[in-house]
Write a protein that holds these residues in place. Structure first.
Motif, mmCIF file in Angstrom:
data_model
loop_
_atom_site.group_PDB
_atom_site.id
_atom_site.type_symbol
_atom_site.label_atom_id
_atom_site.label_comp_id
_atom_site.label_asym_id
_atom_site.label_seq_id
_atom_site.Cartn_x
_atom_site.Cartn_y
_atom_site.Cartn_z
ATOM 1 N N ARG A 35 71.993 10.609 19.177
ATOM 2 C CA ARG A 35 71.693 11.294 18.153
ATOM 3 C C ARG A 35 70.846 12.009 19.549
ATOM 4 N N PRO A 36 70.669 13.612 19.097
ATOM 5 C CA PRO A 36 69.906 14.165 20.344
ATOM 6 C C PRO A 36 69.218 14.329 20.497
ATOM 7 N N LEU A 37 67.757 14.865 21.496
ATOM 8 C CA LEU A 37 67.087 14.428 21.810
ATOM 9 C C LEU A 37 66.393 15.163 21.212
ATOM 10 N N THR A 38 66.955 16.187 20.593
ATOM 11 C CA THR A 38 65.233 17.286 20.470
ATOM 12 C C THR A 38 65.291 17.306 18.476
ATOM 13 N N ASP A 39 66.110 16.128 17.999
ATOM 14 C CA ASP A 39 65.276 15.777 17.013
ATOM 15 C C ASP A 39 64.388 15.066 17.214
ATOM 16 N N PHE A 40 63.363 14.754 17.567
ATOM 17 C CA PHE A 40 62.868 13.334 18.128
ATOM 18 C C PHE A 40 61.356 13.988 18.757
ATOM 19 N N ARG A 41 60.037 13.698 18.987
ATOM 20 C CA ARG A 41 58.874 13.625 19.570
ATOM 21 C C ARG A 41 58.992 12.896 20.063
ATOM 22 N N VAL A 42 57.759 13.527 21.609
ATOM 23 C CA VAL A 42 58.021 12.349 22.867
ATOM 24 C C VAL A 42 56.769 11.853 23.020
ATOM 25 N N HIS A 43 57.177 11.074 23.575
ATOM 26 C CA HIS A 43 55.379 10.612 23.796
ATOM 27 C C HIS A 43 55.210 10.208 24.622
ATOM 28 N N ALA A 44 54.112 9.793 25.374
ATOM 29 C CA ALA A 44 53.722 8.592 26.860
ATOM 30 C C ALA A 44 55.136 7.698 26.652
ATOM 31 N N PRO A 45 55.280 7.490 28.011
ATOM 32 C CA PRO A 45 56.792 7.219 27.784
ATOM 33 C C PRO A 45 56.621 4.866 27.967
ATOM 34 N N VAL A 46 55.121 4.923 28.822
ATOM 35 C CA VAL A 46 55.103 3.083 28.234
ATOM 36 C C VAL A 46 53.410 3.316 27.781
ATOM 37 N N GLU A 47 52.990 1.923 27.129
ATOM 38 C CA GLU A 47 51.328 1.180 26.952
ATOM 39 C C GLU A 47 50.719 0.820 28.023
ATOM 40 N N PRO A 48 50.402 1.276 29.241
ATOM 41 C CA PRO A 48 50.101 0.363 30.150
ATOM 42 C C PRO A 48 48.777 -0.444 29.384
ATOM 43 N N ARG A 49 48.454 -2.026 30.143
ATOM 44 C CA ARG A 49 47.559 -2.284 30.201
ATOM 45 C C ARG A 49 46.083 -1.895 31.406
ATOM 46 N N GLN A 50 46.762 -1.387 32.131
ATOM 47 C CA GLN A 50 46.087 -0.987 33.855
ATOM 48 C C GLN A 50 45.931 0.421 34.337
ATOM 49 N N VAL A 51 45.414 1.278 35.114
ATOM 50 C CA VAL A 51 45.386 2.346 35.389
ATOM 51 C C VAL A 51 45.107 2.411 36.700
ATOM 52 N N PHE A 52 45.407 2.815 37.626
ATOM 53 C CA PHE A 52 45.051 2.593 39.276
ATOM 54 C C PHE A 52 45.381 3.742 39.700
ATOM 55 N N GLN A 53 44.694 4.804 39.443
ATOM 56 C CA GLN A 53 44.100 6.289 40.372
ATOM 57 C C GLN A 53 44.456 6.163 41.526
ATOM 58 N N SER A 54 44.711 7.093 42.169
ATOM 59 C CA SER A 54 44.392 7.423 43.564
ATOM 60 C C SER A 54 43.273 8.541 44.002
ATOM 61 N N GLY A 55 42.408 8.693 44.868
ATOM 62 C CA GLY A 55 42.103 9.711 45.291
ATOM 63 C C GLY A 55 42.169 10.040 46.874
ATOM 64 N N ALA A 56 42.340 11.807 46.830
ATOM 65 C CA ALA A 56 42.274 11.479 48.800
ATOM 66 C C ALA A 56 43.573 11.141 49.336
ATOM 67 N N ASN A 57 44.820 11.477 48.624
ATOM 68 C CA ASN A 57 46.048 10.697 49.288
ATOM 69 C C ASN A 57 46.810 12.126 49.952
ATOM 70 N N TYR A 58 46.413 13.472 49.322
ATOM 71 C CA TYR A 58 47.500 14.234 50.414
ATOM 72 C C TYR A 58 46.490 15.137 50.506
ATOM 73 N N ARG A 59 47.138 14.907 52.773
ATOM 74 C CA ARG A 59 45.638 15.820 53.860
ATOM 75 C C ARG A 59 46.235 17.249 53.365
ATOM 76 N N GLN A 60 46.700 18.469 52.351
ATOM 77 C CA GLN A 60 45.893 19.137 52.958
ATOM 78 C C GLN A 60 45.212 19.308 52.168
ATOM 79 N N HIS A 61 45.363 18.600 50.884
ATOM 80 C CA HIS A 61 44.563 18.910 49.345
ATOM 81 C C HIS A 61 42.831 17.936 49.186
ATOM 82 N N VAL A 62 43.168 17.314 50.328
ATOM 83 C CA VAL A 62 41.652 16.308 50.876
ATOM 84 C C VAL A 62 41.023 17.658 52.048
#
Length: 332
Positions: free
Chosen positions: A79-106
């Motif tokens: 079926r065409p994708l436009t028939d559906f609503r798109v949610h977050a693709p997965v429900e994780p148990r854990q989320v690991f986030q990174s800080g200060a990992n792009y040189r110019q951004h930091v």
């Protein structure tokens, strides 16, 4: 009306990707989305009405081959994708986030967050930040902290800006999605534990990043990053084999049509393999878990323009598609 669906112009590299979709009034279900924007219901294809994306990731070594075959099977109902609503693709148990990992951004953030009484010039503070980044890269110590799965929302959902958030900011990020469990894996083996990649916008309230009442505590990631909906995710998971080398992917975020972030993953201080390996030295990474790899330069603090009611953010990463979210101020 703000559209909460996807279009063919925002698809992905490769023959298929994984998504979590729903009919307007129906339950969410795991789907295979083809490159021509057609949808295969994986509950039917796998003969399992309770199937979820995380189930596929838990058996990724065998599931990927089967999914590839399904994508090429013209006899399956689509079926065409436009028939559906798109949610977050997965429900994780854990989320690991990174800080200060792009040189110019930091470097930009270091300059923007001038400490009280710091009268040095901008050039002096930029030089200090550059030295810090070089030292971090040499010591091979990424900065990883934990996020909440409850902060995740869909890639086209509205984002509610809490009334207490004085300086809400955007942070577009490449996300590695874990397939095989990983614990204390070396850098050389880390990518074999990654099933695929997706997009996250890791919103941050800059006013609450640092504890002003007790400065010695440092950062307060619970308060600044984990409001409901502060992590728009998706639209899909693109298999790692399709994405290939992640060392030169382009991240672009536009605010109301104006480009704010436009950077390559080349500017990462620690690449994906080093991030996954580092997180696994302490934690046991599980299928479906997310490893956010940091955000490049061009945040609101750099531009002096933070998020407000009615803003629309468009984020894209090479080969992974695009997401669009509208900011809505929380009712007082």
């Amino acid at each position: 009306m703000f559209v909460k669906s996807a279009s063919a112009s925002a698809l992905f590299a490769g023959p298929f990707a994984l998504a979590t979709l729903s009919h307007p009034d129906g339950p969410a279900f795991p789907a295979l989305v083809t490159a021509d924007a057609q949808v295969i219901d994986l509950r039917t294809a796998f003969g399992d009405k309770s199937l979820a994306i995380r189930d596929l990731l838990e058996t990724w070594d065998t599931a990927e081959e089967r999914l590839t075959a399904l994508a090429g099977d013209s006899a399956l109902e689509r079926r065409p994708l436009t028939d559906f609503r798109v949610h977050a693709p997965v429900e994780p148990r854990q989320v690991f986030q990174s800080g200060a990992n792009y040189r110019q951004h930091v470097i930009d953030l270091h300059v923007a967050h001038r400490a009280p009484g710091d009268d040095r010039s901008e050039d002096e503070r930029r030089a200090e930040a550059a030295e810090i980044m070089d030292r971090r890269a040499d010591e091979d110590l990424p900065y990883v902290f934990i996020g909440l799965p409850s902060a995740i929302t869909g890639p086209y959902d509205d984002v509610v800006l809490p009334s207490w958030a004085e300086k809400p900011d955007w942070e577009l990020e490449l996300v590695a999605v874990i397939g095989r469990p990983a614990h204390q894996v070396p850098v050389e083996e880390a990518l074999s534990h990654v099933a695929g990649y997706t997009i996250a916008n890791d919103l941050t309230d800059r006013a609450t990043v640092f504890r002003r009442d007790m400065p010695q505590i440092g950062t307060d990631w619970l308060r600044s990053k984990n409001a409901p909906g502060f992590t728009p995710l998706g639209p899909w998971i693109v298999p790692a084999a399709t994405v290939g080398d992640t060392d030169d992917l382009r991240l672009v975020l536009k605010l109301n049509g104006e480009t704010m972030q436009d950077e390559s993953t080349k500017d990462m201080i620690f690449d994906v393999a080093r991030m996954v390996s580092y997180a696994s030295q302490t934690a046991h990474l599980l299928p479906g878990d997310l490893v956010l790899t940091g955000s490049p330069a061009g945040n609101g603090m750099h531009w002096g323009r933070l998020l407000r009611d009615g803003d629309v953010m468009d984020g894209s990463i090479t080969g992974l598609g695009a997401q669009r979210t509208r900011c809505v101020a929380e009712a007082s």
